[in-house]
Design a protein around this motif. Structure first.
Motif, short mmCIF file in Angstrom:
data_model
loop_
_atom_site.label_atom_id
_atom_site.label_comp_id
_atom_site.label_asym_id
_atom_site.label_seq_id
_atom_site.Cartn_x
_atom_site.Cartn_y
_atom_site.Cartn_z
N ALA A 8 26.42 62.71 -9.14
CA ALA A 8 25.93 64.10 -9.11
C ALA A 8 25.61 64.54 -7.69
CB ALA A 8 24.68 64.22 -9.98
N GLY A 9 26.13 65.69 -7.31
CA GLY A 9 25.88 66.25 -5.99
C GLY A 9 26.82 65.74 -4.91
N ARG A 10 27.63 64.75 -5.22
CA ARG A 10 28.59 64.24 -4.23
C ARG A 10 29.78 65.19 -4.11
NH1 ARG A 10 25.83 60.26 -1.52
NH2 ARG A 10 24.94 58.74 -2.98
N HIS A 11 30.52 65.02 -3.03
CA HIS A 11 31.76 65.79 -2.82
C HIS A 11 32.93 64.84 -2.93
CE1 HIS A 11 34.32 68.48 0.09
NE2 HIS A 11 34.79 68.48 -1.14
N ALA A 12 33.80 65.10 -3.89
CA ALA A 12 34.97 64.26 -4.11
C ALA A 12 36.24 65.02 -3.79
CB ALA A 12 35.01 63.78 -5.57
N LEU A 13 37.21 64.33 -3.24
CA LEU A 13 38.53 64.90 -2.98
C LEU A 13 39.56 64.10 -3.78
CD1 LEU A 13 40.01 66.32 0.24
CD2 LEU A 13 41.31 64.54 -0.96
N VAL A 14 40.35 64.80 -4.58
CA VAL A 14 41.34 64.17 -5.45
C VAL A 14 42.71 64.78 -5.16
CG1 VAL A 14 42.02 63.68 -7.83
CG2 VAL A 14 39.58 63.87 -7.25
N THR A 15 43.68 63.94 -4.80
CA THR A 15 45.03 64.46 -4.60
C THR A 15 45.82 64.39 -5.90
OG1 THR A 15 45.88 62.31 -3.87
CG2 THR A 15 45.05 63.82 -2.16
N GLY A 16 46.85 65.21 -5.98
CA GLY A 16 47.61 65.29 -7.22
C GLY A 16 46.75 65.77 -8.36
N GLY A 17 45.82 66.68 -8.05
CA GLY A 17 44.82 67.10 -9.03
C GLY A 17 45.26 68.19 -9.97
N GLY A 18 46.51 68.63 -9.87
CA GLY A 18 46.95 69.76 -10.67
C GLY A 18 47.45 69.40 -12.05
N SER A 19 47.56 68.13 -12.37
CA SER A 19 48.08 67.74 -13.68
C SER A 19 47.78 66.27 -13.93
CB SER A 19 49.59 67.98 -13.77
OG SER A 19 50.28 67.19 -12.81
N GLY A 20 48.04 65.84 -15.16
CA GLY A 20 48.03 64.43 -15.52
C GLY A 20 46.76 63.69 -15.18
N VAL A 21 46.93 62.52 -14.59
CA VAL A 21 45.79 61.65 -14.26
C VAL A 21 44.86 62.33 -13.25
CG1 VAL A 21 45.15 59.49 -13.14
CG2 VAL A 21 46.98 59.51 -14.83
N GLY A 22 45.42 63.02 -12.27
CA GLY A 22 44.59 63.69 -11.26
C GLY A 22 43.69 64.73 -11.88
#
Length: 257
Positions: A8-22
């Motif tokens: 909670a409150g952290r900043h996460a960056l996720v690539t390939g986030g537009g579908s599927g596992v991301g």
């Protein structure tokens, strides 16, 4: 402390986030209270995922382009603060016998899956090391733990991702940063459907038969769900996993050990 409380409150960056596992990972992190920046090449897809949770924010970026990834980090951190969690998930796969694989296809597969993973985490490392805290998770594959026929570039790239993870874990072990990989078997996503279609096109087999043959690689006789991968990532990002680093965790129903 639960994973959700730690995230909670952290900043996460996720690539390939537009579908599927991301997408599943981004939603799980956001539901746990993180602010999540998702990156990908398809702005419309990112925007659709961002509509699902107001803690998710889309930024277009190609993981194979260092300038674009660097710019995405700068924009994300200016808006939401330092990146505490990085999930390098973007990937792609093709299929062909090794002797029919062009150098262009080989290079593109390595560029996206391996070089893209490196470029994704590189900008986060200086800040994480300075703060002595951070979580890096690579979404690899069982293809990073064993061989599969007709996907030599993908297998090579994912083995490289696991090696990269282990190298970074060794570098950061005393810093408070953990680096791990999750290695799913066949996951029920759009990429799986593309794999099934390639089998149909190249072999003439029925789609149901192709689907069953892939599901059979999992001793449980089923496909992994994206949410299962997301839960593994969520755990690795929490305090309960603070002693877990350098690990390639197979999420495969027992396909690999």
């Amino acid at each position: 402390m639960s994973a959700a409380q730690a995230i909670a409150g952290r900043h996460a960056l996720v690539t390939g986030g537009g579908s599927g596992v991301g997408r599943a990972i981004a939603l799980a992190l956001a539901e746990a209270g993180a602010n999540v920046t998702i990156c990908g090449r398809r702005e419309a897809a990112l925007a659709e995922v961002a509509k699902e949770n107001d803690r998710i924010f889309g930024l277009a970026a190609d993981v194979t382009n260092e300038a674009e990834i660097t710019d995405a980090y700068q924009k994300a951190e200016a808006a939401r603060g330092p990146v505490d969690i990085v999930v390098a998930n973007a990937g792609m796969a093709g299929s062909a016998p090794a002797h029919k694989t062009s150098l262009t296809d080989w290079q593109r597969t390595l560029d996206v899956n391996l070089t893209g993973a490196f470029l994704t985490v590189k900008p986060a490392l200086p800040g994480m090391l300075a703060r002595k805290a951070g979580r890096i998770v690579f979404v690899a594959s069982t293809a990073g733990l064993k061989g599969y026929a007709y996907v030599a570039p993908y297998v090579a790239a994912k083995h490289g991702v696991v090696g990269l993870m282990r190298a970074l874990a060794a570098e950061t072990a005393k810093s408070g940063v953990t680096v791990n990989a999750v290695c799913p078997g066949f996951v029920d996503t759009e990429m799986l459907e593309q794999s099934i279609q390639r089998i149909v096109d190249k072999t003439g087999r029925a789609a149901d038969e192709a689907r069953a043959s892939l599901a059979a690689t999992n001793p449980q006789g089923r496909f992994i769900q994206p949410e299962e991968v997301a839960e593994a990532v969520l755990w690795l990002c929490g305090d309960a996993a603070r002693s877990i680093t350098g690990q390639a965790i197979s999420v495969s129903g027992g396909e690999t050990w």
